[in-house]
Design a protein around this motif. Structure first.
Motif, PDB file in Angstrom:
ATOM      1  N   THR A 199       0.837  -1.191   0.000  1.00 46.27           N
ATOM      2  CA  THR A 199       0.000   0.000   0.000  1.00 46.27           C
ATOM      3  C   THR A 199       0.876   1.246   0.000  1.00 46.27           C
ATOM      4  O   THR A 199       1.715   1.410   0.864  1.00 46.27           O
ATOM      5  CB  THR A 199      -0.911   0.022   1.255  1.00 46.27           C
ATOM      6  OG1 THR A 199      -1.655  -1.182   1.283  1.00 46.27           O
ATOM      7  CG2 THR A 199      -1.862   1.193   1.207  1.00 46.27           C
TER       8      THR A 199
ATOM      9  N   ARG B 155      -7.380   5.559  -0.343  1.00 47.71           N
ATOM     10  CA  ARG B 155      -6.676   5.321  -1.606  1.00 47.71           C
ATOM     11  C   ARG B 155      -7.007   6.416  -2.612  1.00 47.71           C
ATOM     12  O   ARG B 155      -8.088   6.446  -3.176  1.00 47.71           O
ATOM     13  CB  ARG B 155      -7.064   3.960  -2.167  1.00 47.71           C
ATOM     14  CG  ARG B 155      -6.629   2.812  -1.273  1.00 47.71           C
ATOM     15  CD  ARG B 155      -7.138   1.507  -1.834  1.00 47.71           C
ATOM     16  NE  ARG B 155      -6.864   0.416  -0.916  1.00 47.71           N
ATOM     17  CZ  ARG B 155      -5.702  -0.210  -0.827  1.00 47.71           C
ATOM     18  NH1 ARG B 155      -4.711   0.147  -1.588  1.00 47.71           N
ATOM     19  NH2 ARG B 155      -5.526  -1.195   0.030  1.00 47.71           N
TER      20      ARG B 155
ATOM     21  N   GLN C  21     -13.297   1.504  -5.486  1.00 51.59           N
ATOM     22  CA  GLN C  21     -13.125   2.106  -4.166  1.00 51.59           C
ATOM     23  C   GLN C  21     -13.852   1.298  -3.084  1.00 51.59           C
ATOM     24  O   GLN C  21     -13.316   1.070  -2.001  1.00 51.59           O
ATOM     25  CB  GLN C  21     -13.649   3.553  -4.174  1.00 51.59           C
ATOM     26  CG  GLN C  21     -12.802   4.527  -4.974  1.00 51.59           C
ATOM     27  CD  GLN C  21     -11.564   4.951  -4.215  1.00 51.59           C
ATOM     28  OE1 GLN C  21     -10.549   4.267  -4.240  1.00 51.59           O
ATOM     29  NE2 GLN C  21     -11.639   6.079  -3.538  1.00 51.59           N
TER      30      GLN C  21
ATOM     31  N   GLN D 127      -6.740  -0.324  -5.065  1.00 47.33           N
ATOM     32  CA  GLN D 127      -6.128   0.859  -5.668  1.00 47.33           C
ATOM     33  C   GLN D 127      -6.536   0.960  -7.136  1.00 47.33           C
ATOM     34  O   GLN D 127      -6.535  -0.038  -7.865  1.00 47.33           O
ATOM     35  CB  GLN D 127      -4.605   0.770  -5.579  1.00 47.33           C
ATOM     36  CG  GLN D 127      -3.871   1.920  -6.245  1.00 47.33           C
ATOM     37  CD  GLN D 127      -4.127   3.250  -5.556  1.00 47.33           C
ATOM     38  OE1 GLN D 127      -3.951   3.378  -4.360  1.00 47.33           O
ATOM     39  NE2 GLN D 127      -4.566   4.242  -6.328  1.00 47.33           N
TER      40      GLN D 127
END
Length: 316
Positions: free
Chosen positions: A3, A9, A98, A103
């Motif tokens: 991440t 994100r 999302q 991502q």
């Protein structure tokens, strides 16, 4: 899964002119981040138009891993996919990604599509205007371009630059949209801007020209003319293929006998070089209109480019 940031994100956008290597970079980054790619290409939405639009689907396989991608091969050739539809489809896909906590990477070279979703353009579907089309029939591209320029001055729009309006059909549709917008208030609908880290792939002009010429020869050898013959055999009118511009304009004219192979190749090569230059002009315009683009040298090793993007992301 790696991440790149500790918070929510944020979208990563990778843009660049044709032949800059942006798709391969997006795929390599997606492999590192377990991300999914959303295409921002106005022609790759069409099924069966693969070689001419440069889908390069092999790029979406990295070390044997298939990278999920969206908004490629979603409608039939011969139809007229537009910016309103793209914005709607992007939002649907982005919100789904999302919700799943994945991502998202937006990647492409159609600057108008990218800017529309990042800045949250308020758009409405524009219906056909038969009387206006009849009035414009027979006018040259130069005449239509002049009319469009005048309309844009009245509406104050940044849409429909020469990057995408390179045939009479496309110019007529642009005039139709601008005429509609001039007399019809845009519907107020919630379409929020999307926060994004924007990466631009900066390729040297001479390197870009060499890659464009190489790719054009390669695509002709791969069967671009045969692909277009197949679309014509399916009953798609030649003028509908010409509407898509660039490869589909020049190669269709060659396939139906309007031009020689040499004329096709020479004209298309020049047109693609001009197109790439206009793409860069659009991206520079995006910067003037308030979108910050982090430019990365296309000549850097792939891993160096990926690490640079991840570092930028982590630094907020």
């Amino acid at each position: 899964m790696e991440t790149p940031g500790g918070g929510s994100r944020c979208l990563i956008t990778i843009l660049g002119p044709t032949a800059s290597g942006k798709t391969a970079l997006a795929a390599r980054l997606a492999a590192r981040l377990d991300a999914e790619i959303i295409s921002a290409d106005s022609r790759q939405v069409y099924r069966g138009m693969t070689i001419g639009t440069g889908k390069d689907l092999d790029d979406y396989v990295v070390d044997g891993k298939k990278i999920p991608y969206h908004l490629i091969d979603i409608c039939e050739p011969g139809t007229k996919y537009n910016l309103f539809e793209y914005q709607r489809d992007f939002l649907n896909v982005y919100e789904d990604i999302q919700r799943r906590g994945v991502q998202a990477i937006l990647c492409g070279g159609t600057g108008l599509y990218i800017e529309a979703v990042l800045k949250g353009y308020r758009l409405s579907p524009v219906p056909p205007n038969p009387s206006l089309r009849a009035e414009l029939e027979g006018k040259s591209l130069e005449e239509l371009t002049a009319m469009l320029k005048d309309l844009k001055a009245k509406t104050g729009t940044k849409m429909h630059n020469t990057t995408d309006v390179d045939s009479c059909q496309r110019a007529v549709r642009a005039i139709e949209i601008e005429t509609y917008n001039l007399h019809t208030p845009t519907e107020e609908r919630f379409c929020p801007p999307v926060k994004s880290l924007i990466i631009g792939v900066d390729i040297d002009r001479e390197a870009r020209r060499a890659k464009i010429s190489h790719r054009l020869r390669e695509r002709l050898e791969q069967g671009m003319a045969e692909e277009i013959r197949g679309l014509l055999d399916r009953g798609i009118p030649a003028e509908d293929l010409v509407y898509y511009g660039l490869e589909y304009k020049y190669v269709t004219e060659y396939v139906v006998g309007k031009t020689s192979r040499e004329e096709m190749y020479r004209g298309l090569e020049i047109a693609i070089h001009q197109f790439a230059k206009r793409q860069m002009t659009w991206f520079r315009g995006m910067e003037r209109r308030g979108l910050h683009i982090h430019w990365i040298d296309a000549a850097l090793p792939m891993e160096k480019k990926v690490e640079t993007i991840i570092k930028l992301y982590r630094n907020g």
